[in-house]
Design an enzyme around this catalytic site. Sequence first.
Site, short mmCIF file in Angstrom:
data_model
loop_
_atom_site.label_atom_id
_atom_site.label_comp_id
_atom_site.label_asym_id
_atom_site.label_seq_id
_atom_site.Cartn_x
_atom_site.Cartn_y
_atom_site.Cartn_z
N HIS A 108 7.60 -1.30 -5.20
CA HIS A 108 8.62 -2.28 -4.85
C HIS A 108 8.40 -2.88 -3.47
O HIS A 108 8.94 -3.93 -3.16
CB HIS A 108 10.02 -1.65 -4.93
N GLY A 109 7.64 -2.20 -2.62
CA GLY A 109 7.35 -2.75 -1.30
C GLY A 109 6.78 -1.69 -0.38
O GLY A 109 7.10 -0.52 -0.49
#
Length: 184
Positions: A108-109
């Site tokens: 997701h990051g």
Amino acid sequence: LVYSNVDGTTGTHLYWAAFLFAVQLYADFSGYTDIAIGSARLMGVRLMENFRRPFWYENHTQYWANWHISLTSWIRDYVYIPLARLNRSQGAQMIWSILILLLIGIWHGANWTFLMFGLVNGVVLVIQRMIRFLPPMKALRANVITLNIQKLFNLNLLFLEAIYFRSIDVSMAHKIFYKIFTEF
């Protein structure tokens, strides 16, 4: 608005903000995939269902089996199963589960908040798996009222874990947790 002023917000408002953010996250992800599924079907392509009421399950294992199914099934098939073949012991399975959720967090990051999101989800999943097989829990699972309480408890855990997903940094997330549990 609440997340931009954590210091000036009560714990109750922060809890409800976490709840609403989790609902927003689900609506966004599910909505985007429904659009993709519908668009593909217009062109004659059938895509898999990607969300199956993920919030209303009694534990994280069931949640992750029904949340973003295309991502979690790909990771299960191409990362978890090959790792599980290396070592099938109970301890290794727990480590692989935490590792997989760490990967989902990083996917997701590249941020400490996403890493913490994955780590906390992985640890909760493993703890729930261990508790589920204790004799008192086996007896409680047969009771419909207890099952609904487990679902509500799991739902609240998911909402709280989403704080890491939404926060700018880990310090902010910890401040939110502190306020939720100390200020009403």
